[in-house]
Motif scaffolding. Sequence first.
Motif, PDB file in Angstrom:
ATOM      1  N   LEU A  63       0.878  -1.175   0.000  1.00 55.15           N
ATOM      2  CA  LEU A  63       0.000   0.000   0.000  1.00 55.15           C
ATOM      3  C   LEU A  63       0.914   1.224   0.000  1.00 55.15           C
ATOM      4  O   LEU A  63       1.685   1.432   0.948  1.00 55.15           O
ATOM      5  N   CYS A  64       0.873   1.997  -1.086  1.00 57.90           N
ATOM      6  CA  CYS A  64       1.784   3.137  -1.191  1.00 57.90           C
ATOM      7  C   CYS A  64       1.479   4.161  -0.087  1.00 57.90           C
ATOM      8  O   CYS A  64       0.344   4.627   0.029  1.00 57.90           O
ATOM      9  N   PRO A  65       2.503   4.513   0.712  1.00 53.69           N
ATOM     10  CA  PRO A  65       2.250   5.473   1.800  1.00 53.69           C
ATOM     11  C   PRO A  65       1.959   6.890   1.298  1.00 53.69           C
ATOM     12  O   PRO A  65       1.396   7.704   2.023  1.00 53.69           O
ATOM     13  N   ARG A  66       2.286   7.138   0.012  1.00 54.55           N
ATOM     14  CA  ARG A  66       2.045   8.484  -0.512  1.00 54.55           C
ATOM     15  C   ARG A  66       0.698   8.598  -1.212  1.00 54.55           C
ATOM     16  O   ARG A  66      -0.067   9.528  -0.960  1.00 54.55           O
ATOM     17  N   CYS A  67       0.374   7.617  -2.105  1.00 52.75           N
ATOM     18  CA  CYS A  67      -0.849   7.786  -2.901  1.00 52.75           C
ATOM     19  C   CYS A  67      -1.892   6.689  -2.664  1.00 52.75           C
ATOM     20  O   CYS A  67      -2.991   6.750  -3.207  1.00 52.75           O
ATOM     21  N   GLY A  68      -1.544   5.661  -1.874  1.00 51.10           N
ATOM     22  CA  GLY A  68      -2.523   4.609  -1.571  1.00 51.10           C
ATOM     23  C   GLY A  68      -2.655   3.557  -2.653  1.00 51.10           C
ATOM     24  O   GLY A  68      -3.509   2.666  -2.548  1.00 51.10           O
ATOM     25  N   HIS A  69      -1.816   3.630  -3.711  1.00 50.04           N
ATOM     26  CA  HIS A  69      -1.856   2.650  -4.798  1.00 50.04           C
ATOM     27  C   HIS A  69      -1.392   1.289  -4.260  1.00 50.04           C
ATOM     28  O   HIS A  69      -0.622   1.232  -3.301  1.00 50.04           O
ATOM     29  N   THR A  70      -1.862   0.199  -4.898  1.00 49.22           N
ATOM     30  CA  THR A  70      -1.568  -1.120  -4.320  1.00 49.22           C
ATOM     31  C   THR A  70      -0.643  -1.993  -5.176  1.00 49.22           C
ATOM     32  O   THR A  70      -0.427  -3.152  -4.852  1.00 49.22           O
ATOM     33  N   GLN A 123       8.810   0.159  -5.163  1.00 47.37           N
ATOM     34  CA  GLN A 123       8.492   1.395  -5.881  1.00 47.37           C
ATOM     35  C   GLN A 123       7.058   1.344  -6.398  1.00 47.37           C
ATOM     36  O   GLN A 123       6.674   0.430  -7.146  1.00 47.37           O
ATOM     37  N   CYS A 124       6.294   2.344  -5.989  1.00 44.68           N
ATOM     38  CA  CYS A 124       4.887   2.436  -6.395  1.00 44.68           C
ATOM     39  C   CYS A 124       4.810   2.592  -7.921  1.00 44.68           C
ATOM     40  O   CYS A 124       5.529   3.408  -8.499  1.00 44.68           O
ATOM     41  N   THR A 125       3.949   1.793  -8.569  1.00 43.50           N
ATOM     42  CA  THR A 125       3.834   1.887 -10.033  1.00 43.50           C
ATOM     43  C   THR A 125       3.061   3.131 -10.470  1.00 43.50           C
ATOM     44  O   THR A 125       3.082   3.499 -11.625  1.00 43.50           O
ATOM     45  N   SER A 126       2.393   3.795  -9.538  1.00 50.05           N
ATOM     46  CA  SER A 126       1.626   4.982  -9.897  1.00 50.05           C
ATOM     47  C   SER A 126       2.436   6.265  -9.695  1.00 50.05           C
ATOM     48  O   SER A 126       2.661   7.029 -10.620  1.00 50.05           O
ATOM     49  N   CYS A 127       2.924   6.500  -8.463  1.00 48.37           N
ATOM     50  CA  CYS A 127       3.613   7.773  -8.193  1.00 48.37           C
ATOM     51  C   CYS A 127       5.127   7.611  -8.089  1.00 48.37           C
ATOM     52  O   CYS A 127       5.840   8.587  -7.867  1.00 48.37           O
ATOM     53  N   HIS A 128       5.642   6.372  -8.210  1.00 51.64           N
ATOM     54  CA  HIS A 128       7.080   6.058  -8.197  1.00 51.64           C
ATOM     55  C   HIS A 128       7.756   6.297  -6.846  1.00 51.64           C
ATOM     56  O   HIS A 128       8.972   6.361  -6.754  1.00 51.64           O
TER      57      HIS A 128
HETATM   58 ZN   LIG Z   1       2.246   5.881  -4.805  1.00 48.66          ZN
END
Ligand SMILES: [Zn+2]
Length: 291
Positions: free
Chosen positions: A35-42, A56-61
């Motif tokens: 669970l991305c701590p910045r944008c919540g992407h999974t 590394q989050c695939t949405s916000c990196h």
């Molecule tokens: Zn993110």
Amino acid sequence: MFQMPQSLEQMNEEFGTEESCIEHLICCKWPNGFLCPRCGHTSCYRIASRRMPLFQCTSCHYQASPTSGTVMEGSRTPLCKWFVALHYMTRPSPGTSAMFLSKAIKVTYKTAWLMLHKIRYAIGLQDAETQLCGFVHVDKASYARPDLSGLFLHPREVPVFVATTSPEFEHAHAVKIKIVPKEWLSPTGIDRTSVTWFKERHVQPDATFFCTVGKYTHRTEKRALPYHKMAVSWINLTFRGLGRRHLQAYLNEFCFMIGSHLRQSNPFESIARLCGSSRTITYRNLTRPAS
Ligand SMILES: [Zn+2]
């Protein structure tokens, strides 16, 4: 998630390498997956080229480390030693002191003290967010009250509220022992008005509340009092007595352990999850003079 290790040998089998501890910490931090701590992407990429992998989050990196946002964040102590500390802390008795832990995991006394207090800090954060529910029974007690100290509060005495819930609420069966802030004390100790402070802070508004403070009550009706006696025995046995400065953290630790026992939950798993989801505290903030 994982079983409570019954022995140090079993502990070493399952948590014996830094890699296995990293994987366990990842499970504690993200029990339902990343669970991305910045944008919540999974969804994420795992960057495994370093000793400690990055996600590394695939949405916000955003790149998150397994230890960021956990009690272990910023610690140079290997995770293996952290998990051994959790094992010792959650063994049935008698708990663990910093002196014992420093010898057991071969770190300095200061490092062991800080590790244990960081874990206690996580317990304290959870305790502050959890209110007692169901049928709540509250008694008053004192820590470090010398015998024959008379009617008035002794300077070393620390008045506390001790509370427990009814066992019928098995999933939430819990104990709390809270030091009464000085502004809520009278010259003779805890008075009836300070009950309001405890109730508002630590008891759900719809709970059934029974308090013996200020009432003539037979000893057998003081249902929470035995937990205070157990806490004092545990503190005296494990830590050889404590001053007021960090007393609340130790009382929270006792209540966490006894609560796990009452609910028949796995304290090792509970505390590992807690450490994997709680922010940390620095030595400087832990030892800052009380305001
Ligand atoms: Zn993110």
